[in-house]
Design a protein around this motif. Structure first.
Motif, PDB file in Angstrom:
ATOM      1  N   THR A 336      54.405  79.277  33.894  1.00 13.61           N
ATOM      2  CA  THR A 336      55.866  79.444  33.935  1.00 13.61           C
ATOM      3  C   THR A 336      56.493  78.910  35.221  1.00 13.61           C
ATOM      4  O   THR A 336      57.669  78.552  35.237  1.00 13.61           O
ATOM      5  CB  THR A 336      56.234  80.931  33.778  1.00 13.61           C
ATOM      6  N   LEU A 337      55.702  78.818  36.287  1.00 14.06           N
ATOM      7  CA  LEU A 337      56.279  78.462  37.592  1.00 14.06           C
ATOM      8  C   LEU A 337      56.119  76.999  37.980  1.00 14.06           C
ATOM      9  O   LEU A 337      56.861  76.507  38.835  1.00 14.06           O
ATOM     10  CB  LEU A 337      55.653  79.328  38.694  1.00 14.06           C
ATOM     11  N   ILE A 338      55.189  76.271  37.362  1.00 15.54           N
ATOM     12  CA  ILE A 338      54.830  74.948  37.866  1.00 15.54           C
ATOM     13  C   ILE A 338      55.986  73.957  37.837  1.00 15.54           C
ATOM     14  O   ILE A 338      56.163  73.155  38.755  1.00 15.54           O
ATOM     15  CB  ILE A 338      53.606  74.388  37.105  1.00 15.54           C
ATOM     16  N   ASP A 339      56.819  73.988  36.786  1.00 17.86           N
ATOM     17  CA  ASP A 339      57.945  73.056  36.717  1.00 17.86           C
ATOM     18  C   ASP A 339      59.178  73.582  37.439  1.00 17.86           C
ATOM     19  O   ASP A 339      60.146  72.849  37.626  1.00 17.86           O
ATOM     20  CB  ASP A 339      58.294  72.748  35.251  1.00 17.86           C
ATOM     21  N   LYS A 340      59.156  74.856  37.841  1.00 14.24           N
ATOM     22  CA  LYS A 340      60.265  75.428  38.601  1.00 14.24           C
ATOM     23  C   LYS A 340      60.040  75.265  40.099  1.00 14.24           C
ATOM     24  O   LYS A 340      60.936  74.847  40.835  1.00 14.24           O
ATOM     25  CB  LYS A 340      60.440  76.906  38.243  1.00 14.24           C
ATOM     26  N   LEU A 341      58.838  75.614  40.554  1.00 12.84           N
ATOM     27  CA  LEU A 341      58.535  75.552  41.987  1.00 12.84           C
ATOM     28  C   LEU A 341      57.924  74.221  42.399  1.00 12.84           C
ATOM     29  O   LEU A 341      58.048  73.811  43.550  1.00 12.84           O
ATOM     30  CB  LEU A 341      57.585  76.693  42.364  1.00 12.84           C
ATOM     31  N   GLY A 342      57.232  73.555  41.475  1.00 18.35           N
ATOM     32  CA  GLY A 342      56.568  72.295  41.796  1.00 18.35           C
ATOM     33  C   GLY A 342      55.083  72.484  42.033  1.00 18.35           C
ATOM     34  O   GLY A 342      54.555  73.597  42.060  1.00 18.35           O
ATOM     35  N   ARG A 343      54.377  71.343  42.224  1.00 20.77           N
ATOM     36  CA  ARG A 343      52.922  71.371  42.391  1.00 20.77           C
ATOM     37  C   ARG A 343      52.514  71.868  43.775  1.00 20.77           C
ATOM     38  O   ARG A 343      51.609  72.692  43.918  1.00 20.77           O
ATOM     39  CB  ARG A 343      52.334  69.966  42.205  1.00 20.77           C
ATOM     40  N   ARG A 344      53.176  71.368  44.798  1.00 14.96           N
ATOM     41  CA  ARG A 344      52.779  71.695  46.175  1.00 14.96           C
ATOM     42  C   ARG A 344      52.827  73.198  46.477  1.00 14.96           C
ATOM     43  O   ARG A 344      51.851  73.745  47.023  1.00 14.96           O
ATOM     44  CB  ARG A 344      53.653  70.936  47.176  1.00 14.96           C
ATOM     45  N   PRO A 345      53.925  73.893  46.170  1.00 17.21           N
ATOM     46  CA  PRO A 345      53.959  75.329  46.486  1.00 17.21           C
ATOM     47  C   PRO A 345      52.838  76.118  45.810  1.00 17.21           C
ATOM     48  O   PRO A 345      52.219  76.986  46.446  1.00 17.21           O
ATOM     49  CB  PRO A 345      55.338  75.765  45.971  1.00 17.21           C
ATOM     50  N   LEU A 346      52.578  75.816  44.531  1.00 18.95           N
ATOM     51  CA  LEU A 346      51.509  76.537  43.841  1.00 18.95           C
ATOM     52  C   LEU A 346      50.144  76.211  44.434  1.00 18.95           C
ATOM     53  O   LEU A 346      49.285  77.088  44.557  1.00 18.95           O
ATOM     54  CB  LEU A 346      51.526  76.193  42.351  1.00 18.95           C
ATOM     55  N   LEU A 347      49.936  74.951  44.820  1.00 21.23           N
ATOM     56  CA  LEU A 347      48.670  74.571  45.445  1.00 21.23           C
ATOM     57  C   LEU A 347      48.479  75.253  46.798  1.00 21.23           C
ATOM     58  O   LEU A 347      47.375  75.680  47.143  1.00 21.23           O
ATOM     59  CB  LEU A 347      48.609  73.054  45.619  1.00 21.23           C
TER      60      LEU A 347
END
Length: 484
Positions: A336-347
């Motif tokens: 749910t978060l990957i397209d909202k926050l982006g790749r870098r923050p989740l990584l």
């Protein structure tokens, strides 16, 4: 080898003739825009089904990885295996992964994404049947090797296929389904494996392959692969199938064709193309992340979770069932978060969490060894392991998602094989030696894992670009342009 880009070839790459669907490089936003493009169509049933079919591969990947954790004691008892023999059985998955990685890119490039899925399922189903009916160790290992070969290819194939069939506004979300399905495959093995015989569990694990075989009849080939091999009519049909019969696909079709034609005019496809200067940074990013993630202990945690729980004084059944629940929650959260926050923050969150949780697990063994806090050390172990696997699920699919986004289709196969191969080599080392290392120094090995996870955090913070909200052609053209 590719010739150095001249002013003329730059013009060809970044401004394809007049008309609709032109690729125009924009210096202000660092990407290419699609002139005259219309809003992307909504998610269709075929797109959802195609993603689900690809995700079945990831589910099978998770089943293969998680199988050894709840079955170690029963397999060793039934077949009379030593610790070294079971370590070989567990780690041979990585050996098969290395073999699969070597051919993953070229196989999917030559045969196409869809035909490769057909072949993978034959290896997948036969592997589980070999394990389920094994009476001798060599058949058990042969089945595991077959599953490893499948995993080595599917780790590359699933995210690449999904990235190539989706539009930019849903690519991250749909690609994040891959690690979620890996998580559910792991969880199924952990939970069901706590209650059923290991042979029955192997038969249950074969079900995703059978399901995918049936559904492969109803999904299209990757449009970008069709463009690469010059099948224009099939390309149009695939796009209409994925976007809807009434969708205007002219701009997207033109953009894909123009970009592929530009790449073909600039280079003849070859393995050495991947070592050009413009691909050095993407290679360092993806290879670095895969190597550090493996040296950070993921195979140890995934293959031997049950052993780690028992060694720290926690019931294997309780620990594995709790672990399955945590993985599911974090997997859904990542989707749910990957397209909202982006790749870098989740990584960044994932790698920081892996670092801390490895340290916490090591601390629990350190306290237990010196009997400094016998009541609290199991809590640290449980918290550390649950957090580790949760953070892993949050970021596990990112390296291969970035691989599918950063490399253009003319070198994607070579890049996939190289990155996948190096990652599996390091994964094999950890998978085989962990049982011996935890006996040598149970606390120290987790502190070492923590150090590698910290190195991965530094790599992500300093080198990984953000790719959300951009088409594959935009991302890849910007990389080519910035390296010229």
């Amino acid at each position: 080898m590719v010739q150095p880009a001249t002013e003329a070839t730059e013009s060809l790459l970044f401004r394809q003739g007049g008309g609709r669907g032109n690729l125009v490089y924009n210096e202000e936003n660092g990407g290419v825009g699609n002139e005259g493009s219309v809003a992307v169509s909504s998610v269709t049933a075929i797109l959802a089904l195609s993603t689900f079919v690809a995700a079945c591969i990831a589910f099978g990947f998770g089943c293969a990885v998680g199988y050894s954790s709840p079955t170690q004691s029963s397999i060793m008892e039934d077949l009379g295996l030593s610790v070294a023999e079971f370590s070989l059985f567990a780690s041979i998955l990585s050996i098969g992964g290395i073999l699969g990685a070597l051919v993953s890119g070229k196989m999917t490039d030559l045969l196409g994404r869809k035909l490769t899925m057909w072949i993978l399922n034959l290896f997948y189903i036969s592997g589980w049947l070999a394990i389920a009916f094994a009476k001798v160790p060599w058949l058990l290992d042969l089945g595991r090797l077959s599953l490893g070969f499948t995993n080595g290819i599917s780790a590359y194939l699933a995210p690449v296929y999904i990235a190539e069939i989706t539009t930019k506004n849903v690519r991250g979300r749909f690609s994040a389904i891959v690690p979620l399905m890996v998580c559910w495959g792991l969880s199924l093995m952990y939970v069901v494996g706590s209650f059923v015989h290991w042979r029955t569990l192997a038969l249950i694990a074969a079900i995703p392959g059978l399901l995918q075989l049936l559904l492969l009849f109803f999904i299209p080939e990757s449009p970008r692969w069709l463009a690469k091999v010059g099948h224009d009519k099939e390309l149009e049909a695939a796009l209409l199938s994925l976007r809807g019969d009434k969708a205007d696909i002219s701009d997207e079709e033109t953009e894909i064709k123009d970009f592929v034609e530009s790449l073909n005019s600039l280079s003849e496809e070859g393995i050495l193309d991947i070592f050009q200067k413009k691909y050095v940074r993407p290679l360092l990013i993806v290879v670095g992340m895969l190597v550090l993630m493996n040296l950070g202990g993921i195979n140890a945690f995934a293959y031997y979770s049950g052993v780690i729980f028992v060694s720290s004084g926690i019931s294997s059944m309780v620990g594995l069932i709790t672990l399955a629940a945590v993985q599911t929650v974090t997997g859904i959260l990542g989707t749910t978060l990957i397209d909202k926050l982006g790749r870098r923050p989740l990584l960044l969150v994932s790698s920081a969490g892996l670092c801390f949780s490895s340290f916490l697990t090591g601390l629990s063994f350190f306290l237990k060894e010196f009997h400094w806090w016998d009541q609290g050390s199991p809590i640290f172990a449980l918290t550390g392991l649950l957090m580790y696997m949760g953070m892993y699920v949050l970021g596990t699919g990112m390296p291969f998602l970035l691989l599918s986004e950063l490399f253009p289709i003319n070198v994607k196969g070579s890049a996939g094989s190289l990155c996948n191969f190096i990652g599996n080599i390091t994964g094999l080392f950890v998978a085989y030696y962990f049982n011996f290392l935890i006996e040598w120094n149970s606390a120290g090995i987790f502190f070492i894992f923590s150090a590698f996870c910290f190195a991965n955090f530094v790599l992500v913070a300093t080198m990984v670009p953000e790719t959300k909200g951009r088409t594959l052609e935009e991302i890849q053209a910007s990389i080519t342009h910035s390296s010229d």
